[in-house]
Design an enzyme around this catalytic site. Structure first.
Site, PDB file in Angstrom:
ATOM      1  N   TRP A  31       0.854  -1.202   0.000  1.00  0.00           N
ATOM      2  CA  TRP A  31       0.000   0.000   0.000  1.00  0.00           C
ATOM      3  C   TRP A  31       0.879   1.238   0.000  1.00  0.00           C
ATOM      4  O   TRP A  31       1.906   1.280   0.662  1.00  0.00           O
ATOM      5  CB  TRP A  31      -0.910   0.018   1.236  1.00  0.00           C
ATOM      6  CG  TRP A  31      -2.307  -0.466   0.957  1.00  0.00           C
ATOM      7  CD1 TRP A  31      -2.695  -1.762   0.791  1.00  0.00           C
ATOM      8  CD2 TRP A  31      -3.484   0.337   0.800  1.00  0.00           C
ATOM      9  NE1 TRP A  31      -4.046  -1.813   0.553  1.00  0.00           N
ATOM     10  CE2 TRP A  31      -4.563  -0.545   0.550  1.00  0.00           C
ATOM     11  CE3 TRP A  31      -3.735   1.714   0.866  1.00  0.00           C
ATOM     12  CZ2 TRP A  31      -5.856  -0.099   0.364  1.00  0.00           C
ATOM     13  CZ3 TRP A  31      -5.028   2.156   0.669  1.00  0.00           C
ATOM     14  CH2 TRP A  31      -6.068   1.249   0.419  1.00  0.00           C
ATOM     15  N   PHE A  66      -1.721  -4.125   7.460  1.00  0.00           N
ATOM     16  CA  PHE A  66      -2.284  -5.056   8.444  1.00  0.00           C
ATOM     17  C   PHE A  66      -1.599  -6.416   8.362  1.00  0.00           C
ATOM     18  O   PHE A  66      -1.496  -7.119   9.381  1.00  0.00           O
ATOM     19  CB  PHE A  66      -3.799  -5.202   8.227  1.00  0.00           C
ATOM     20  CG  PHE A  66      -4.506  -5.815   9.400  1.00  0.00           C
ATOM     21  CD1 PHE A  66      -4.714  -5.086  10.569  1.00  0.00           C
ATOM     22  CD2 PHE A  66      -4.951  -7.121   9.360  1.00  0.00           C
ATOM     23  CE1 PHE A  66      -5.343  -5.652  11.661  1.00  0.00           C
ATOM     24  CE2 PHE A  66      -5.588  -7.697  10.451  1.00  0.00           C
ATOM     25  CZ  PHE A  66      -5.785  -6.966  11.605  1.00  0.00           C
ATOM     26  N   THR A  95     -12.644   7.434   7.182  1.00  0.00           N
ATOM     27  CA  THR A  95     -13.306   6.492   8.092  1.00  0.00           C
ATOM     28  C   THR A  95     -12.324   6.106   9.198  1.00  0.00           C
ATOM     29  O   THR A  95     -11.121   6.376   9.101  1.00  0.00           O
ATOM     30  CB  THR A  95     -13.732   5.219   7.336  1.00  0.00           C
ATOM     31  OG1 THR A  95     -12.557   4.472   7.007  1.00  0.00           O
ATOM     32  CG2 THR A  95     -14.505   5.550   6.073  1.00  0.00           C
ATOM     33  N   HIS A  97     -11.005   3.444   9.728  1.00  0.00           N
ATOM     34  CA  HIS A  97     -10.149   2.334   9.302  1.00  0.00           C
ATOM     35  C   HIS A  97      -8.691   2.560   9.715  1.00  0.00           C
ATOM     36  O   HIS A  97      -8.003   1.647  10.176  1.00  0.00           O
ATOM     37  CB  HIS A  97     -10.242   2.200   7.781  1.00  0.00           C
ATOM     38  CG  HIS A  97      -9.997   0.822   7.284  1.00  0.00           C
ATOM     39  ND1 HIS A  97     -10.998  -0.105   7.098  1.00  0.00           N
ATOM     40  CD2 HIS A  97      -8.854   0.196   6.940  1.00  0.00           C
ATOM     41  CE1 HIS A  97     -10.488  -1.234   6.662  1.00  0.00           C
ATOM     42  NE2 HIS A  97      -9.185  -1.075   6.548  1.00  0.00           N
TER      43      HIS A  97
HETATM   44  C1  DLZ Z   1      -7.754  -1.061   3.540  1.00  0.00           C
HETATM   45  C2  DLZ Z   1      -6.560  -0.193   3.732  1.00  0.00           C
HETATM   46  C3  DLZ Z   1      -6.706   1.215   3.794  1.00  0.00           C
HETATM   47  C4  DLZ Z   1      -8.048   1.889   3.714  1.00  0.00           C
HETATM   48  N1  DLZ Z   1      -5.652   2.015   3.922  1.00  0.00           N
HETATM   49  C5  DLZ Z   1      -4.417   1.467   4.008  1.00  0.00           C
HETATM   50  C6  DLZ Z   1      -3.262   2.301   4.135  1.00  0.00           C
HETATM   51  O1  DLZ Z   1      -3.322   3.539   4.151  1.00  0.00           O
HETATM   52  N2  DLZ Z   1      -2.048   1.687   4.232  1.00  0.00           N
HETATM   53  C7  DLZ Z   1      -1.914   0.319   4.210  1.00  0.00           C
HETATM   54  O2  DLZ Z   1      -0.772  -0.163   4.328  1.00  0.00           O
HETATM   55  N3  DLZ Z   1      -2.982  -0.481   4.061  1.00  0.00           N
HETATM   56  C8  DLZ Z   1      -4.217   0.051   3.954  1.00  0.00           C
HETATM   57  N4  DLZ Z   1      -5.299  -0.761   3.800  1.00  0.00           N
HETATM   58  C9  DLZ Z   1      -5.096  -2.226   3.640  1.00  0.00           C
HETATM   59  C10 DLZ Z   1      -4.988  -2.994   4.980  1.00  0.00           C
HETATM   60  O3  DLZ Z   1      -3.719  -2.798   5.583  1.00  0.00           O
HETATM   61  C11 DLZ Z   1      -5.157  -4.507   4.724  1.00  0.00           C
HETATM   62  O4  DLZ Z   1      -4.281  -4.901   3.687  1.00  0.00           O
HETATM   63  C12 DLZ Z   1      -6.580  -4.880   4.325  1.00  0.00           C
HETATM   64  O5  DLZ Z   1      -7.496  -4.411   5.285  1.00  0.00           O
HETATM   65  C13 DLZ Z   1      -6.736  -6.418   4.169  1.00  0.00           C
HETATM   66  O6  DLZ Z   1      -6.433  -7.079   5.400  1.00  0.00           O
END
Ligand code: DLZ
Length: 158
Positions: A31, A66, A95, A97
């Site tokens: 990400w 995550f 959100t 999240h």
């Molecule tokens: C879903 C998500 C969101 C909204 N934002 C990020 C982020 O800014 N940085 C990041 O590393 N990962 C993000 N993710 C993905 C989650 O870390 C994870 O991969 C998903 O929720 C699947 O478990």
């Protein structure tokens, strides 16, 4: 912490042990790849600057931050590592999240440090916006990847 008074890439190289006999695992999130690539480049460059051999730096990617906990946990099961670094970038959205991911990763990595034999270094950028992340991934406040590499070498020696 990066502040106006502290650049993440500033450190005294004379206080960093020789890493030529050390082996490192790095888990990096896909990400925000512009940010995590810069963190990875900083970490690898600093490990090698202090003697780590490229073949002793093992890099694995995970889809998002995550998943860094799972990736790091898998690496702790391999006792060949002297230290493990996790690298990720979570940018606040609209959100809650952001809070759940940051808390999950932080608590997961803390738990690994309390229960496994291998230090796991916390390279998760948790920022309000992209600019704050860029500032800390090779920008005006240095590179969190450099800092994590130095910490990994010191903790490997601990
Ligand atoms: C879903 C998500 C969101 C909204 N934002 C990020 C982020 O800014 N940085 C990041 O590393 N990962 C993000 N993710 C993905 C989650 O870390 C994870 O991969 C998903 O929720 C699947 O478990």
């Amino acid at each position: 912490m990066a502040t106006a008074l502290h650049n993440l890439s500033n450190y005294d190289p004379n206080k960093v042990p020789d890493a030529s006999n050390m082996c490192f695992g790095i888990v990096v999130s896909e990400w925000n790849p512009e940010i995590t690539r810069a963190l990875l480049d900083g970490a690898v460059g600093t490990l090698e600057k202090h003697g780590a051999l490229p073949e002793n730096i093992h890099i694995k990617t995970v889809p998002g931050s995550f998943e860094l906990v799972y990736g790091a946990h898998q690496m702790t099961l391999n006792d060949g590592y002297d230290a493990i670094i996790i690298l990720g970038s979570v940018i606040r959205g609209e959100t809650p999240h952001f809070d759940y991911i940051c808390q999950g990763v932080t608590q997961g990595i803390a738990q690994l440090n309390a229960t496994s034999q291998i230090p796991v270094i916390y390279g998760l950028l948790t920022t309000n916006d992209l600019r704050q992340a860029q500032d800390r991934a090779g920008g005006r406040l240095g590179n969190k990847g450099n800092e994590c590499a130095v910490v990994a070498i010191k903790m490997a020696k601990f």
